[in-house]
Each structure stands twice: as structure tokens, then as C-alpha cells.
Scaffold this motif. Structure first.
Motif, short mmCIF file in Angstrom:
data_model
loop_
_atom_site.label_atom_id
_atom_site.label_comp_id
_atom_site.label_asym_id
_atom_site.label_seq_id
_atom_site.Cartn_x
_atom_site.Cartn_y
_atom_site.Cartn_z
N LEU A 46 0.84 -1.20 0.00
CA LEU A 46 0.00 0.00 0.00
C LEU A 46 0.88 1.26 0.00
O LEU A 46 0.67 2.19 -0.77
CB LEU A 46 -0.91 0.00 1.24
N LYS A 47 1.86 1.23 0.89
CA LYS A 47 2.73 2.40 1.01
C LYS A 47 3.54 2.61 -0.27
O LYS A 47 3.72 3.74 -0.72
CB LYS A 47 3.69 2.16 2.19
N ARG A 48 4.00 1.53 -0.82
CA ARG A 48 4.76 1.63 -2.06
C ARG A 48 3.90 2.23 -3.17
O ARG A 48 4.35 3.06 -3.94
CB ARG A 48 5.25 0.25 -2.49
N ASN A 49 2.63 1.82 -3.22
CA ASN A 49 1.74 2.36 -4.23
C ASN A 49 1.52 3.86 -4.04
O ASN A 49 1.49 4.63 -5.00
CB ASN A 49 0.39 1.65 -4.21
N LEU A 50 1.36 4.25 -2.78
CA LEU A 50 1.16 5.68 -2.49
C LEU A 50 2.40 6.47 -2.88
O LEU A 50 2.32 7.54 -3.48
CB LEU A 50 0.86 5.88 -1.00
N PRO A 500 -3.30 -2.65 -2.30
CA PRO A 500 -2.06 -3.44 -2.21
C PRO A 500 -2.02 -4.56 -3.24
O PRO A 500 -1.01 -4.79 -3.87
CB PRO A 500 -2.08 -4.02 -0.79
N LYS A 501 -3.13 -5.27 -3.37
CA LYS A 501 -3.24 -6.31 -4.39
C LYS A 501 -4.31 -5.86 -5.37
O LYS A 501 -5.37 -5.39 -4.97
CB LYS A 501 -3.66 -7.63 -3.75
N LYS A 502 -4.04 -6.02 -6.64
CA LYS A 502 -5.00 -5.55 -7.63
C LYS A 502 -6.01 -6.64 -8.00
O LYS A 502 -7.14 -6.34 -8.31
CB LYS A 502 -4.27 -5.12 -8.91
N VAL A 503 -5.53 -7.86 -8.02
CA VAL A 503 -6.41 -8.93 -8.48
C VAL A 503 -6.04 -10.24 -7.78
O VAL A 503 -4.88 -10.48 -7.46
CB VAL A 503 -6.31 -9.08 -10.02
N ALA A 504 -7.08 -11.05 -7.53
CA ALA A 504 -6.85 -12.39 -6.97
C ALA A 504 -7.49 -13.40 -7.91
O ALA A 504 -8.53 -13.14 -8.48
CB ALA A 504 -7.47 -12.48 -5.58
N VAL A 505 -6.82 -14.52 -8.06
CA VAL A 505 -7.29 -15.55 -8.99
C VAL A 505 -7.63 -16.82 -8.22
O VAL A 505 -6.85 -17.27 -7.38
CB VAL A 505 -6.20 -15.86 -10.04
N PHE A 506 -8.80 -17.38 -8.49
CA PHE A 506 -9.24 -18.61 -7.81
C PHE A 506 -9.70 -19.65 -8.82
O PHE A 506 -10.36 -19.29 -9.80
CB PHE A 506 -10.47 -18.36 -6.91
N PRO A 507 -9.44 -20.91 -8.51
CA PRO A 507 -10.20 -21.97 -9.19
C PRO A 507 -11.51 -22.11 -8.42
O PRO A 507 -11.50 -22.01 -7.19
CB PRO A 507 -9.32 -23.20 -9.01
N ALA A 532 -0.72 -9.53 -7.88
CA ALA A 532 -1.80 -10.51 -7.95
C ALA A 532 -1.65 -11.54 -6.83
O ALA A 532 -0.58 -11.70 -6.25
CB ALA A 532 -1.78 -11.21 -9.30
N ASP A 533 -2.75 -12.21 -6.52
CA ASP A 533 -2.78 -13.18 -5.45
C ASP A 533 -3.47 -14.43 -5.99
O ASP A 533 -4.32 -14.33 -6.88
CB ASP A 533 -3.59 -12.60 -4.29
N TYR A 534 -3.09 -15.58 -5.47
CA TYR A 534 -3.75 -16.82 -5.87
C TYR A 534 -4.26 -17.49 -4.60
O TYR A 534 -3.55 -17.54 -3.59
CB TYR A 534 -2.77 -17.74 -6.60
N ASP A 535 -5.49 -17.99 -4.63
CA ASP A 535 -6.05 -18.59 -3.42
C ASP A 535 -6.97 -19.74 -3.82
O ASP A 535 -7.81 -19.59 -4.70
CB ASP A 535 -6.84 -17.53 -2.63
N GLU A 536 -6.77 -20.90 -3.18
CA GLU A 536 -7.68 -22.00 -3.44
C GLU A 536 -8.22 -22.57 -2.14
O GLU A 536 -8.89 -23.60 -2.14
CB GLU A 536 -6.97 -23.08 -4.27
N ALA A 550 -8.69 -7.38 2.39
CA ALA A 550 -7.39 -6.91 1.94
C ALA A 550 -7.55 -5.73 0.99
O ALA A 550 -6.59 -5.03 0.68
CB ALA A 550 -6.62 -8.03 1.25
N GLY A 551 -8.78 -5.51 0.53
CA GLY A 551 -9.04 -4.37 -0.35
C GLY A 551 -8.74 -4.64 -1.82
O GLY A 551 -8.61 -3.71 -2.60
N THR A 552 -8.65 -5.92 -2.19
CA THR A 552 -8.37 -6.25 -3.59
C THR A 552 -9.58 -5.90 -4.46
O THR A 552 -10.67 -6.42 -4.23
CB THR A 552 -8.07 -7.76 -3.71
N PRO A 553 -9.41 -5.04 -5.43
CA PRO A 553 -10.59 -4.56 -6.17
C PRO A 553 -11.19 -5.59 -7.13
O PRO A 553 -12.36 -5.50 -7.44
CB PRO A 553 -10.07 -3.34 -6.94
N PHE A 554 -10.38 -6.54 -7.58
CA PHE A 554 -10.90 -7.49 -8.58
C PHE A 554 -10.55 -8.93 -8.22
O PHE A 554 -9.44 -9.21 -7.75
CB PHE A 554 -10.31 -7.19 -9.96
N CYS A 555 -11.51 -9.83 -8.45
CA CYS A 555 -11.24 -11.25 -8.30
C CYS A 555 -11.61 -11.95 -9.60
O CYS A 555 -12.60 -11.59 -10.24
CB CYS A 555 -12.07 -11.85 -7.15
#
Length: 601
Positions: A46-50, A500-507, A532-536, A550-555
RNA sequence: GCGGGUAUAGCUUAGUGGUAAAGCUCCAGUCUUCCAAACUGGCUAUGAGGGUUCGAUUCCCUCUACCCGCUCCA
């Protein structure tokens, strides 16, 4: 579960920050350390993005600002020149009765504002220090009891006044009003000496103790006074100290700016409000150098000053400092709007003449409505040539710039015009309490084309911005689950640019290898370009909820349609789910980056 | 620095002078076709240090951190 008590918003935010890895207490396993905070995995992103948004908006996207990255420890003389060695060592006293803290240098100013002082002053004949003991006694038993209960005069009027009477007989009288109040506050002069009264209650103030707000260390292995140095209390001074080098190495020309992001340190008396006031913090500062109004006048024949509704969109050559100052307020406001801090959460505080530091011409604070109050996010100051002049004086090195246009304009002046110009400057400067000699010298250099630039300083706190953004993003939503039970879920509604994370990907399901490998593929594709984040783990709903916190705008979810089970038209499409409204749409994998990148950059 | 309050698991809470309970989270598994499902199993805590006591998370003292005020203003 019925909530028995409402937890304050700030506590919920602190709790979430720890739980999700935004912000941790520094050195927590050793009990923590007061005034220091660490950013966890999400907080660091988050801080890095700011930081990046500031860097881009202030430097990359402009032609007239260049960056600098200076050391934290610098020559100690810098802090003498800047005034920090003196002004950051405010002596303070505590009242022994009411325990309030009083800055010694502001004691008399505070005294003058107090009702008890004002009511006493009415009893003393103006200008003469003449008074009637009877009046004072009467005051002590009446008004004094209410207004200044801890004043010696009130607690023990006879003894207190006896000192005054004794000195009076010997022809000694209080030198001024200040000393008069010392008499009134002193009961046992032979024991305590003169006592300084507390402005609040009249009680006894302790001896002033120095509060040095700069952190000190030593360079070299042996500690001595010779190698005492300070951790910088602000990043700005490095910019002034390197001003000449930047000018000489980059072909910049006034008006231009030097920006810097970096750590600064202050030994705050009381770090408070989570990360809002901490002892180690990160600043994002711009020093924007502009010509003095006199230079603008000479070159352009006029100086554009600010008036309501003036066009601030594009800098003009004839802008005076006031226009530049307003311009930067507008620029910074636009910056904040671009990361989600709109006018509804910001406020402005224009410092009055009395608030201003002696060298400052104007200063506006941009404030954010934090849960604990509306507090400063950034200060934008018009500092004149104070800083560069100070360093020029202390270092002995000229920090002027040369302006060809200026010299050309000066050459064209007739002798009368020159004389008139100089007279005008002398008069103007006199109005600002500056000496005639300084004015003359300034004109001499100016007419040859040389001057010390003035500066507009937008100075923002990165940690404060991060906190503001966290507070603003924090949203609770009441939900009713399938069984009818109510629950509260938290969504961090960061602007996509700073999330902090823009997108998370799930099966959709983790026990179907085809889904998993397809989802992995999508993740590999995205992670090269986006955080990006991956979560199963767990159910699909749980994963969405995790990302919401986490505030991720897109999944992105890979399901059986992605594999083409319901026909070729859906093959290689995925579900794109939006954080804020939970809406979903079907998007081709090959279109994902094209869709997402513009939204987050 | 001064005054007031607080400190039990990652989070939110319970409880006791005799070896700490629960919900959520997290991890593993079964299962599960889109918003914190269910089931099974698992990890994890009395802020630190002293004292009183046979025994202290509980009582006392000191320290530390956090919250609220004085102060501060990136």
C-alpha cells in the motif's frame, strides 16, 4: 451474537491492520517501542503504491521537477542553519499543581490571554506598576479564588504581598509586568526564589527542561561532541543543501522543483493516534523554486497575484509567489482526488499571520477527517528565500541562480528606472521588517541577473496518507446469512490505483485439477503485470471475503465454463468480480490485462 | 515528561489463589458449481521482571506498550 458495546472505529482499524498484515507494532515480541510502527506485507504494498503515485504525479508526469535521494544523516551545520537546533529544543515547564505543560517561550503570551491575568492587570495602574495592596487582597479573596486558585497570592495573600512591600520600602519595584507576576506567585522567596506562575491555574511551574525533538547519534566509532550528528527531522533541508548541485547538473531553470521521498525522525513528546504521530516517519516533500516577485516584475512588467476564481491550471511566466502557492494547493488537491481523497474528506486550514513561522509568507494545511479528528495530512508553505539564504549565509557558498532574461531586462532600464526600482524594493522590504542594506544588496545582484529563488513547499506525510487511506477505505457491511443470522463483514474500499493487491485468482473448486491448473495459468499471466494473489483455500465465498478485507478490487474465478463444458462460446472466459458491489461479468482471459491495467495504473 | 485507563491465542471475549474456556481466523483433510456452507482433525495465549505464597494469570511492586488528556502540527 449481540454486540454489547460499540468498539471505536479507530480500534477496529488498528485491529484489522494487525490481523491482515497492514501495520504491526515495531519490535512487538520485545514489548514494542513507543512511536515506531512497521508495515506488514499488505501495508508495504500500500505504502509503495502511495509513494509511486506521488513520485509520478509530482515528477514523472511533470517536466519541471527532478528527484533527489539524500542521506538521513547530514552535516550538523545544516540543522544550525535551518534553525532546527534552536527551535527543536523548546524548553518546557510543567505546573506542579495542575500538571499542564507550558512552553517556556510562550509563557508570557499565554499569561496575557488568561482571565486572571487580565483581571489583575485592571487593578494595576497602567504604565506605572502602581497598585494598592488592599485591591490585591480583595482580589485574592474574591476573583482570584475562582480564576487562579493555585496562585500564591490567593493561597496566602499576606505573606506573598509582604515580599512586595518589603522590596518596595527599599525602593525596589518590579521591573515590568512579568516580574510583577513572579512576585504574586512567590510565597516563600527565601526558600524557593522567584516562582513562575502557571498561566492556567497560577500554580508553580517547574524549571524549564529542554525537549530536544531531534534524534541524535554520532558518526565515527568514538562518541564525542565533535562528531555529534542528527537524524534528519525533515527531508527538505537536503534539497536546499544540494540545490546548487542539482542546478549545475540538470539544466533545470527556475521555476522548477526538487522532490524527495524519505524517512525523517522526530523525538515527539507524545506519539499518538496509531501511526499518525510517530518518531520515525516518511515524508514526501517538494521544494518548488520560483523567482521573487521583484524579478517577475522586472522581466514581465507586472506580477500576477491571486484573486478568487483565477485560472490556476497552467503556470504563467508572470505569476507571483501567491499564484504559485495557490497553484500547488490546487495541484495537491487534484492529486488527492486521484487516489480517492475527494473534497468530502479533506479540509483546509489557512494559517493566520500569527500562526506563521517568522519566515513564512503563507501556509495552508490540507487536513483529512481522521476518526480521531480532522488533522494535517500535508502543509503547503510559501517560505520566501529563507532556507536558501540561511544556507548561503552559513555555508558561505552562493546559492543564487543567474537569469539571462533578467539581466537583459535590467540592462534596458534607464538610470531613473533603476533608481525607482531600488527605492521601491527598499520600501517594500521595510514593510516586511527587512533591512535597507539587505534590500540594496538584493537589488545590486538582481540587476546583474542573479537572485536567490523563493520556494513553495508542499510537504506531505506518507504514513499519514497511508493511515488516511486505510481509514477512508474501511467499510462495514451488515449481512444476513442463509440462516437469517446477522453478521458484519469488512471491506477495504481502496482506490484501485493504491490497493495493495489488484487482483486475486481462484479456481472455483480446488479438488478439480483442470480448474486448478487453468487458474494457475491465469495467475501466472497476470502476476507479471499486476500485484496478484492466488487462493484455493476454503470456499469461494470465503476467498472473496478475504480479498475484500485486503481491499483487492478485482477477483477472477476459473470455472467449468472456462474449460468449455457449456460450449465453445464460453471457453477461456472467466468471472471477473468487482469488490465494491460484488457484481460479476464474463471476460475472456485474453482481455483481462487490457481490462484491468487501465483501472489500476 | 505528568495525570487517568487498559494488557488472557492472529482477532473478539470468558474465567480462576490449585496448571485457562469459547467463537471467529489460520492450517490439513473430506466434501463443495460463485459471496465467510458443513464435517473431522490441528497450531496458537495470561505483555516483561520482581515480590507475597506450598502454589500467582488472579494479590502487591517496578518496567514496557497501547488508549484518553496536557503538549505537538509531516
Amino acid at each position: 451474537m449481540s454486540q454489547t458495546k460499540e468498539i471505536p472505529l479507530m480500534e477496529k482499524i488498528v485491529s484489522l491492520c494487525k490481523r491482515k498484515g497492514f501495520i504491526f507494532q515495531s519490535s512487538e515480541i520485545y514489548g514494542g517501542i513507543n512511536g515506531f510502527w512497521d508495515y506488514g506485507p499488505l501495508g508495504a504494498e500500500l505504502k509503495r503504491n502511495l509513494r509511486t503515485t506521488w513520485w509520478n504525479a509530482m515528477m514523472r508526469e511533470r517536466e519541471d521537477v527532478v528527484p533527489l535521494d539524500a542521506t538521513i544523516i547530514m552535516h550538523p551545520a545544516i540543522w544550525k542553519a535551518s534553525g532546527h537546533v534552536d527551535t527543536f529544543a523548546d524548553p518546557m515547564s510543567t505546573c506542579k499543581s495542575c500538571k499542564k505543560l507550558v512552553r517556556s517561550d510562550q509563557w508570557w503570551a499565554m499569561m496575557c490571554e488568561q482571565p486572571w491575568v487580565q483581571s489583575l492587570a485592571a487593578l494595576v495602574e497602567p504604565g506605572t506598576d502602581a497598585f494598592h495592596t488592599g485591591d490585591l487582597l480583595k482580589w485574592a479573596k474574591g476573583k482570584g479564588k475562582q480564576l487562579a486558585p493555585n496562585l500564591a497570592l490567593v493561597r496566602n495573600p499576606e505573606i506573598t504581598l509582604s515580599w512586595l512591600a518589603q522590596d518596595h520600602e527599599q525602593g525596589k519595584r518590579p521591573q515590568d509586568a512579568r516580574e510583577f507576576y513572579l512576585y504574586l506567585a512567590t510565597e516563600q522567596r527565601n526558600v524557593t526564589g522567584f516562582v513562575t506562575p502557571c498561566p492556567h491555574c497560577g500554580g508553580e511551574l517547574t524549571e524549564p527542561r529542554p525537549f530536544n525533538l531531534m534524534l541524535r547519534t554520532h558518526y565515527g566509532p568514538i562518541e564525542s561532541d565533535d562528531n555529534l550528528c542528527y537524524l534528519r527531522p525533515e527531508t527538505a533541508q537536503a534539497i536546499f543543501a544540494q540545490f546548487k548541485n542539482v542546478v549545475d547538473s540538470t539544466r533545470v531553470k527556475v521555476p522548477f522543483g526538487i522532490g524527495q521521498i524519505g524517512k525523517a525522525f522526530r523525538n515527539e513528546i507524545t506519539p499518538r493516534n496509531f501511526t499518525f504521530r510517530s518518531r520515525e516517519f516518511e515524508q514526501m516533500e517538494l521544494e518548488f523554486f520560483i523567482p521573487p516577485d521583484e524579478v517577475v516584475q522586472l522581466i514581465h512588467g507586472n506580477v500576477s497575484t491571486w484573486s478568487e476564481g483565477a485560472d490556476l491550471s497552467t503556470p504563467q511566466p508572470n505569476w507571483g509567489w501567491e499564484m504559485w502557492h495557490r497553484y500547488w494547493v490546487a495541484q495537491r488537491t487534484a492529486y488527492y482526488a486521484g487516489i480517492g481523497l475527494g473534497p468530502d474528506v479533506l479540509d483546509y486550514y489557512w494559517q493566520s499571520k500569527a500562526d506563521l513561522a517568522h519566515y513564512a509568507r503563507a501556509c495552508v494545511d490540507i487536513l483529512f477527517k481522521f476518526p480521531f479528528g480532522t488533522e494535517e495530512l500535508e502543509g503547503i508553505a510559501a517560505r520566501g528565500d529563507f532556507d536558501l539564504s540561511q544556507h548561503q549565509k552559513h555555508s558561505g557558498k552562493p546559492l543564487e541562480v543567474f537569469d539571462e532574461e533578467l539581466r537583459a531586462a535590467a540592462v534596458k532600464l534607464t538610470d531613473e528606472q533603476r533608481a525607482a526600482f531600488i527605492t521601491k524594493v527598499q520600501e517594500d522590504w521595510n514593510d516586511h521588517n527587512k533591512s535597507r542594506e539587505d534590500a540594496t544588496l538584493f537589488c545590486e545582484r538582481l540587476l546583474k541577473g542573479f537572485y536567490v529563488p523563493h520556494v513553495i513547499e508542499p510537504s506531505a506525510g506518507l504514513d499519514r496518507l497511508a493511515l488516511a487511506v486505510l481509514a477512508l477505505a474501511y467499510t462495514e457491511i451488515e449481512k444476513t446469512d442463509a440462516k437469517g443470522a446477522k453478521e458484519t463483514v469488512t471491506v477495504m474500499r481502496f482506490h484501485p490505483r493504491i490497493a495493495p493487491k489488484k487482483v486475486a485468482v481462484f479456481p472455483l473448486l480446488k479438488n478439480k485439477p483442470e480448474l486448478v491448473s487453468k487458474a494457475r495459468g491465469v495467475y501466472d499471466l497476470l502476476k507479471k503485470h499486476l500485484a496478484a494473489d492466488y487462493d484455493e483455500g476454503g470456499s469461494i465465498g470465503k476467498r472473496y471475503a478475504r480479498q475484500d478485507e485486503a481491499g483487492t478490487p478485482f477477483c477472477v474465478t476459473v470455472d467449468f465454463d472456462t474449460l468449455g463444458e457449456r460450449g465453445p462460446e464460453l471457453l477461456d472466459t472467466v468471472t471477473l468480480r468487482h469488490r465494491d458491489d460484488g457484481s460479476q461479468e464474463r471476460v475472456k482471459i485474453s482481455d483481462l490485462l487490457g481490462r484491468l491495467l487501465p483501472l489500476v495504473q
